[in-house]
Motif scaffolding. Structure first.
Motif, PDB file in Angstrom:
ATOM      1  N   PRO A 106       0.815  -1.227   0.000  1.00  0.00           N
ATOM      2  CA  PRO A 106       0.000   0.000   0.000  1.00  0.00           C
ATOM      3  C   PRO A 106       0.846   1.274   0.000  1.00  0.00           C
ATOM      4  O   PRO A 106       1.926   1.327   0.594  1.00  0.00           O
ATOM      5  N   ALA A 107       0.322   2.296  -0.667  1.00  0.00           N
ATOM      6  CA  ALA A 107       0.895   3.644  -0.621  1.00  0.00           C
ATOM      7  C   ALA A 107       0.111   4.472   0.397  1.00  0.00           C
ATOM      8  O   ALA A 107      -1.067   4.213   0.652  1.00  0.00           O
ATOM      9  N   THR A 108       0.760   5.461   0.985  1.00  0.00           N
ATOM     10  CA  THR A 108       0.092   6.359   1.926  1.00  0.00           C
ATOM     11  C   THR A 108       0.370   7.801   1.536  1.00  0.00           C
ATOM     12  O   THR A 108       1.345   8.106   0.846  1.00  0.00           O
ATOM     13  N   GLU A 122      -6.555  31.861  -3.485  1.00  0.00           N
ATOM     14  CA  GLU A 122      -5.546  30.820  -3.565  1.00  0.00           C
ATOM     15  C   GLU A 122      -5.173  30.359  -2.164  1.00  0.00           C
ATOM     16  O   GLU A 122      -5.196  31.149  -1.217  1.00  0.00           O
ATOM     17  N   PHE A 123      -4.845  29.082  -2.028  1.00  0.00           N
ATOM     18  CA  PHE A 123      -4.405  28.546  -0.739  1.00  0.00           C
ATOM     19  C   PHE A 123      -3.371  27.459  -0.993  1.00  0.00           C
ATOM     20  O   PHE A 123      -3.310  26.861  -2.075  1.00  0.00           O
ATOM     21  N   GLN A 124      -2.556  27.222   0.015  1.00  0.00           N
ATOM     22  CA  GLN A 124      -1.470  26.256  -0.125  1.00  0.00           C
ATOM     23  C   GLN A 124      -1.817  24.937   0.555  1.00  0.00           C
ATOM     24  O   GLN A 124      -2.483  24.915   1.593  1.00  0.00           O
ATOM     25  N   VAL A 125      -1.345  23.858  -0.052  1.00  0.00           N
ATOM     26  CA  VAL A 125      -1.519  22.511   0.504  1.00  0.00           C
ATOM     27  C   VAL A 125      -0.139  21.876   0.645  1.00  0.00           C
ATOM     28  O   VAL A 125       0.604  21.759  -0.336  1.00  0.00           O
ATOM     29  N   GLU A 126       0.214  21.494   1.859  1.00  0.00           N
ATOM     30  CA  GLU A 126       1.415  20.705   2.075  1.00  0.00           C
ATOM     31  C   GLU A 126       1.028  19.227   1.994  1.00  0.00           C
ATOM     32  O   GLU A 126      -0.034  18.831   2.469  1.00  0.00           O
ATOM     33  N   TRP A 127       1.886  18.418   1.407  1.00  0.00           N
ATOM     34  CA  TRP A 127       1.530  17.017   1.216  1.00  0.00           C
ATOM     35  C   TRP A 127       2.753  16.118   1.287  1.00  0.00           C
ATOM     36  O   TRP A 127       3.889  16.553   1.056  1.00  0.00           O
ATOM     37  N   THR A 128       2.508  14.870   1.647  1.00  0.00           N
ATOM     38  CA  THR A 128       3.483  13.804   1.476  1.00  0.00           C
ATOM     39  C   THR A 128       2.763  12.657   0.783  1.00  0.00           C
ATOM     40  O   THR A 128       1.555  12.465   0.975  1.00  0.00           O
ATOM     41  N   GLY A 129       3.474  11.902  -0.033  1.00  0.00           N
ATOM     42  CA  GLY A 129       2.848  10.802  -0.757  1.00  0.00           C
ATOM     43  C   GLY A 129       3.808  10.200  -1.755  1.00  0.00           C
ATOM     44  O   GLY A 129       4.974  10.605  -1.840  1.00  0.00           O
ATOM     45  N   PRO A 130       3.333   9.240  -2.543  1.00  0.00           N
ATOM     46  CA  PRO A 130       4.231   8.512  -3.451  1.00  0.00           C
ATOM     47  C   PRO A 130       4.738   9.328  -4.622  1.00  0.00           C
ATOM     48  O   PRO A 130       5.766   8.991  -5.203  1.00  0.00           O
ATOM     49  N   ASP A 131       4.026  10.388  -5.024  1.00  0.00           N
ATOM     50  CA  ASP A 131       4.426  11.207  -6.167  1.00  0.00           C
ATOM     51  C   ASP A 131       4.623  10.344  -7.407  1.00  0.00           C
ATOM     52  O   ASP A 131       5.630  10.451  -8.116  1.00  0.00           O
ATOM     53  N   ASN A 132       3.649   9.472  -7.670  1.00  0.00           N
ATOM     54  CA  ASN A 132       3.691   8.673  -8.896  1.00  0.00           C
ATOM     55  C   ASN A 132       3.530   9.577 -10.116  1.00  0.00           C
ATOM     56  O   ASN A 132       3.049  10.705  -9.998  1.00  0.00           O
ATOM     57  N   SER A 181      -5.302   5.340 -11.612  1.00  0.00           N
ATOM     58  CA  SER A 181      -6.580   4.680 -11.331  1.00  0.00           C
ATOM     59  C   SER A 181      -7.692   5.647 -10.960  1.00  0.00           C
ATOM     60  O   SER A 181      -8.859   5.246 -10.898  1.00  0.00           O
ATOM     61  N   GLY A 182      -7.357   6.922 -10.698  1.00  0.00           N
ATOM     62  CA  GLY A 182      -8.363   7.870 -10.222  1.00  0.00           C
ATOM     63  C   GLY A 182      -8.727   7.669  -8.768  1.00  0.00           C
ATOM     64  O   GLY A 182      -9.678   8.281  -8.270  1.00  0.00           O
ATOM     65  N   ARG A 183      -7.958   6.837  -8.045  1.00  0.00           N
ATOM     66  CA  ARG A 183      -8.265   6.531  -6.644  1.00  0.00           C
ATOM     67  C   ARG A 183      -7.797   7.665  -5.726  1.00  0.00           C
ATOM     68  O   ARG A 183      -6.712   8.213  -5.890  1.00  0.00           O
ATOM     69  N   THR A 184      -8.637   8.004  -4.748  1.00  0.00           N
ATOM     70  CA  THR A 184      -8.272   8.994  -3.739  1.00  0.00           C
ATOM     71  C   THR A 184      -7.414   8.317  -2.681  1.00  0.00           C
ATOM     72  O   THR A 184      -7.869   7.413  -1.984  1.00  0.00           O
ATOM     73  N   LEU A 185      -6.166   8.746  -2.582  1.00  0.00           N
ATOM     74  CA  LEU A 185      -5.242   8.142  -1.620  1.00  0.00           C
ATOM     75  C   LEU A 185      -5.338   8.803  -0.256  1.00  0.00           C
ATOM     76  O   LEU A 185      -5.117   8.169   0.769  1.00  0.00           O
ATOM     77  N   ALA A 186      -5.668  10.086  -0.224  1.00  0.00           N
ATOM     78  CA  ALA A 186      -5.843  10.807   1.040  1.00  0.00           C
ATOM     79  C   ALA A 186      -6.839  11.932   0.810  1.00  0.00           C
ATOM     80  O   ALA A 186      -6.909  12.506  -0.277  1.00  0.00           O
ATOM     81  N   SER A 187      -7.628  12.251   1.843  1.00  0.00           N
ATOM     82  CA  SER A 187      -8.642  13.292   1.747  1.00  0.00           C
ATOM     83  C   SER A 187      -8.649  14.107   3.034  1.00  0.00           C
ATOM     84  O   SER A 187      -8.496  13.548   4.126  1.00  0.00           O
TER      85      SER A 187
END
Length: 282
Positions: A106-108, A122-132, A181-187
């Motif tokens: 699994p990816a997170t 405008e607003f900023q989003v910080e993120w971590t993830g697989p960056d595929n 896949s269009g799958r939501t990995l995080a929300s």
């Protein structure tokens, strides 16, 4: 062969020998990630390396790369979990010449939004993830179907990324979406709306003096506290202004002439005036 008659004009025996190949890749990889594969083999025209479910029929393929790209080469793993195989496939016959098992895990991902989100701002989003490849972050209405998107930014832009908020206030979600896949990995649930915005003056300003403002609001760098002429239009230039990011209270030089004026909290990215307070300069 003579084309006209089909007669064999000359012949020579030839013996075809066995060919071998090998593929080397990690034993595990994250679902949807890019995998580096080293290989050895005949490199016949259009031979390829692919990744398929364990036990898939001969000739099956998902993402693949031609061996003509050299070794090592890269594959994009399916957005799926479980046991798979990396295969060297002969293009001519579809025969698998070499295979290696690989397990997809699994990816997170995580998302964080700090500032209030102003409509159309405008607003900023910080993120971590697989960056595929081509993964993206978007904002959608709360409960929107998988694969929905409005404004979006590819994760390849790095963290943080900047999104534009919807025009209508309400409940929304910021999503990390796997492109493949269009799958939501995080929300992350968010509210679009300035929240409570207010302005207050300390004392009665004098011409050429100082105006001290206590305020409440988003406090973003894009926002301004402004002094404008009384009844000035929404897009009027400010007589005096300071960025809300300077904090509360803040000070502005008062206009040089006595008279009626208006204090405004303005979101400069959307142009919306979020709060206003009429006042007089003596």
């Amino acid at each position: 062969m003579l084309q006209q008659s089909g007669r064999t004009l000359a012949s020579q025996p030839i013996t075809l020998l066995p060919v071998s190949a090998s593929v080397t890749a990690p034993e595990e990889a994250v679902a949807g990630s890019v995998i580096e594969v080293e290989w050895e083999g005949p490199d016949n025209p259009k031979d390829y390396i692919t990744i398929v479910e364990a036990g898939a029929p001969e000739g099956s393929y998902t993402d693949y790369t031609r061996t003509s790209r050299g070794s090592p080469l890269t594959l994009t793993a399916p957005d799926a979990l479980g046991n798979f195989e990396i295969r060297y496939v002969l293009q001519q016959s579809g025969r698998t010449l070499a295979t290696q098992p690989i397990r997809l895990t699994p990816a997170t991902a995580q998302l964080m939004v700090n500032a209030p989100i102003v409509p159309s701002g405008e607003f900023q989003v910080e993120w971590t993830g697989p960056d595929n490849p081509k993964d993206y972050i978007t904002i959608v209405e709360a409960g929107a179907p998988e694969g929905s998107y409005t404004d979006y930014v590819r994760t390849s832009r790095g963290s943080p990324i900047t999104l534009e908020a919807p025009q209508e206030p309400g409940d929304y979600e910021v999503r990390y979406v796997i492109q493949q896949s269009g799958r939501t990995l995080a929300s992350l649930p968010v509210s679009v709306g300035a929240g409570e915005v207010s302005l207050a003056l300390e004392g009665t300003p004098e011409a050429g003096g100082v105006v001290t403002v206590n305020w409440q609001g988003p406090g973003r760098y894009e926002d301004f506290i402004q002094i404008v002429a009384a009844d000035a239009p929404e897009d009027a230039d400010a007589i005096r202004e300071a960025r809300a990011s300077q904090g509360s209270p803040l000070q502005l030089f008062a206009p040089a002439s006595p008279g009626p004026y208006e204090l405004r909290y303005k979101a400069s990215d959307s142009g919306e005036v979020l709060a206003r307070l009429p006042f007089s300069v003596e």
